[in-house]
Design a protein around this motif. Structure first.
Motif, PDB file in Angstrom:
ATOM      1  N   ILE A   1       0.165  22.114  14.678  1.00 21.70           N
ATOM      2  CA  ILE A   1       0.159  20.766  14.089  1.00 21.70           C
ATOM      3  C   ILE A   1      -0.978  20.547  13.102  1.00 21.70           C
ATOM      4  CG2 ILE A   1       1.302  19.813  16.130  1.00 21.70           C
ATOM      5  CD1 ILE A   1      -1.387  18.596  16.955  1.00 21.70           C
ATOM      6  N   SER A  38       0.694  16.383  21.528  1.00 15.92           N
ATOM      7  CA  SER A  38       1.726  16.877  20.625  1.00 15.92           C
ATOM      8  C   SER A  38       1.768  18.389  20.550  1.00 15.92           C
ATOM      9  CB  SER A  38       1.528  16.294  19.222  1.00 15.92           C
ATOM     10  OG  SER A  38       1.663  14.886  19.236  1.00 15.92           O
ATOM     11  N   ALA A  55       3.382  21.981  11.327  1.00 19.04           N
ATOM     12  CA  ALA A  55       4.404  21.264  12.088  1.00 19.04           C
ATOM     13  C   ALA A  55       5.639  20.985  11.227  1.00 19.04           C
ATOM     14  CB  ALA A  55       3.847  19.959  12.649  1.00 19.04           C
ATOM     15  N   GLU A  57       8.174  14.763  15.930  1.00 22.09           N
ATOM     16  CA  GLU A  57       7.796  15.878  16.796  1.00 22.09           C
ATOM     17  C   GLU A  57       8.921  16.226  17.776  1.00 22.09           C
ATOM     18  OE1 GLU A  57       4.177  14.746  18.677  1.00 22.09           O
ATOM     19  OE2 GLU A  57       5.120  13.440  20.163  1.00 22.09           O
ATOM     20  N   LEU A  90       3.711  12.684  12.905  1.00 21.98           N
ATOM     21  CA  LEU A  90       4.509  13.265  13.989  1.00 21.98           C
ATOM     22  C   LEU A  90       5.297  12.213  14.755  1.00 21.98           C
ATOM     23  CD1 LEU A  90       1.936  15.831  15.442  1.00 21.98           C
ATOM     24  CD2 LEU A  90       4.061  16.388  14.246  1.00 21.98           C
ATOM     25  N   LYS A  91       4.891  10.953  14.666  1.00 22.59           N
ATOM     26  CA  LYS A  91       5.547   9.871  15.409  1.00 22.59           C
ATOM     27  C   LYS A  91       6.556   9.099  14.555  1.00 22.59           C
ATOM     28  CE  LYS A  91       2.704  10.864  18.786  1.00 22.59           C
ATOM     29  NZ  LYS A  91       3.155  11.605  19.980  1.00 22.59           N
TER      30      LYS A  91
END
Length: 510
Positions: A434, A258, A496, A329, A463-464
């Motif tokens: 992140i 990421s 992030a 992300e 992030l997913k």
């Protein structure tokens, strides 16, 4: 001291005098190809509860209008390299069904040039038209522009009138083919072959309509073995005829790294710098007074759907293809890409997110069902709606980090837009790290009478995280913490996260 927490800090200076260039609104363009469910099931679905009298989905049009998309590239893409534009005009019952070679499907031609122009008007967009320089050439190019742009009194223009369009469409921007260096392209060309053909096709088109703009086909991506020699060779032939050269770039996160993925804006910077340098070399070589501009007419995140598409049965009508379901992300990288375009507003004048609906797109639909916003919709919308005006060069002092592919990646990725007429200042900011939060101090002392109108934030713990038709997990909020005092903005950017800080002159109402 071991274990001591150190707050990461960045500083910025913004001044009205540090101008990069006026932003061409077409940098917020998009792309529709006859691919998958982009057109059939996306834009166009007769019988849908939201379909209008032409079969276009009004719920999709509404979402496109919210994005404020100024221009849409059409009809391809790979598809255009074997496309006969004449198949998509005239009575629908007379239009032929064709084997569409790029994606190996059946093209029904229910939607063609006139219908797409109608759709674009409803969506508030202009059309960027691509011509076939794969299987066709000069004759087809001059004929289509006569059909779309010439008033009347000739075979093709009178045929348009006969088809119900008395006034010419006046399509201004034209792409001379698509990715002609690619071995996957029907009618692939060498640089010399393409350069000569594009030059002559463009010359013929300008004889029909001298007011058009033309885009020369650049490399398909930076990994092509001929990049950037392709640009140098083709522009040797097309430079005097065209106004732009195209760039295409997609990013993926196949290694599930990421931090490296979100830093891909660094690669984009290199790409823009390289193509700009080559174009300026040809300018110098030709002793030209014209500076060639860049059209980033395909860009996005694209990797989620690739393997699944290998199982699609060939020669079906509008099967689902390249339907990436974007996560948080992905939205962060899209924000970084848009920031990069704004930082290069002096050369990047057009850009098209590929694509607009269903196919690697910010908007998704269900056949006969709902339409919804993917995660990448939001930074795209924020930039398009609030990023109109002059791009300012911010002086930035940011901590840095390294990733697998990049060194000295700045935590703070930022672009600044000043709209003098509206007396508004917008700061787009991305914390690319992140794990670490970032405290940002922004010197805006030159904007004495300004106050913070709002601070929009897109953030998520996962992030997913993705959005679906029934639940939008990733959405922005307007509870940002930016504070303006004594000419300085103080703000904390969580790890992030994407931010839009909007300032307006205090004397301005609304």
């Amino acid at each position: 001291m071991e274990g001591e927490f150190i707050v990461k800090k960045a500083k910025m200076i913004i001044d009205k005098a540090y101008k990069i260039a006026e932003i061409d609104e077409r940098v917020y363009g998009s792309f529709i190809e006859h691919l998958g469910r982009a057109v059939y099931g996306g834009l166009y679905e007769p019988g849908h509860p939201e379909a209008d009298e032409q079969g276009f989905r009004k719920d999709v049009i509404d979402l496109v209008q919210q994005l404020n998309v100024p221009i849409v590239r059409y009809p391809g893409g790979n598809m255009v390299s074997a496309y006969n534009w004449e198949d998509g005009i005239g009575p629908k019952e007379d239009r032929p069904k064709r084997l569409e070679l790029a994606w190996r499907v059946i093209e029904t031609n229910e939607v063609g040039t006139n219908e797409f122009v109608d759709w674009a008007k409803k969506a508030g967009s202009e059309v960027m038209m691509a011509i076939n320089l794969g299987t066709r050439g000069i004759d087809a190019a001059r004929n289509i522009i006569e059909y779309t742009n010439h008033p009347s009194g000739t075979y093709w223009s009178d045929l348009r009138v006969k088809h119900g369009y008395k006034e010419p469409h006046k399509i201004k921007t034209w792409c001379l083919g698509n990715e002609m260096d690619g071995p996957w392209q029907v009618g692939q060309k060498t640089a010399y072959e393409y350069g000569r053909l594009a030059s002559e096709a463009g010359k013929a088109m300008r004889l029909v309509d001298p007011d058009i703009e033309l885009v020369s086909c650049g490399s398909s991506n930076t990994d092509m073995p001929t990049f950037p020699d392709w640009e140098a060779e083709t522009l040797t032939h097309t430079y005097d005829v065209v106004d732009y050269i195209s760039l295409h770039q997609y990013f993926g996160n196949r290694d599930d790294d990421s931090q490296n993925f979100i830093a891909n804006g660094m690669e984009l910077e290199r790409f823009i710098s390289t193509v700009t340098s080559v174009a300026d070399y040809i300018k110098a070589k030709k002793r030209s007074k014209k500076t060639l501009m860049l059209s980033f007419d395909e860009w996005n995140v694209w990797y989620h759907s690739n393997d699944a598409d290998k199982e699609i049965e060939p020669w079906t009508v509008a099967p689902p293809q390249l339907e990436d379901h974007y996560n948080f992300e992905d939205a962060l990288l899209v924000g970084s890409i848009l920031i990069t375009f704004l930082k290069h507003a002096d050369r990047v004048k057009m850009a098209c997110m590929a694509q607009l609906v269903n196919v690697i797109a910010p908007i998704m639909t269900e056949n006969m069902g709902a339409a919804w916003k993917q995660t990448i919709y939001y930074p795209y919308m924020h930039a398009s709606v609030y990023g109109r005006g002059v791009s300012l060069k911010a002086i930035v002092d940011s901590p840095k980090f390294d990733t697998k592919d990049y060194t000295d990646v700045e935590y703070l990725d930022t672009a600044v837009v000043y709209n003098e007429e509206e007396e508004e200042l917008t700061v787009f900011a991305l914390n690319r790290h992140i794990e670490d939060d970032l405290h940002v101090t922004i010197n805006v002392s030159g904007f004495e009478d300004y106050e913070i109108k709002e601070h929009i934030v897109l953030e998520h713990d996962d992030l997913k995280a993705v959005n679906t038709a029934t639940h939008e997990s990733v959405t922005p909020h307007r509870n940002g913490n930016a504070v303006l005092q004594d000419g300085f903005i103080e703000a904390k950017l969580s790890k992030a996260s994407w931010h839009v800080v909007r300032l307006r002159a205090s004397k301005t109402t609304n």
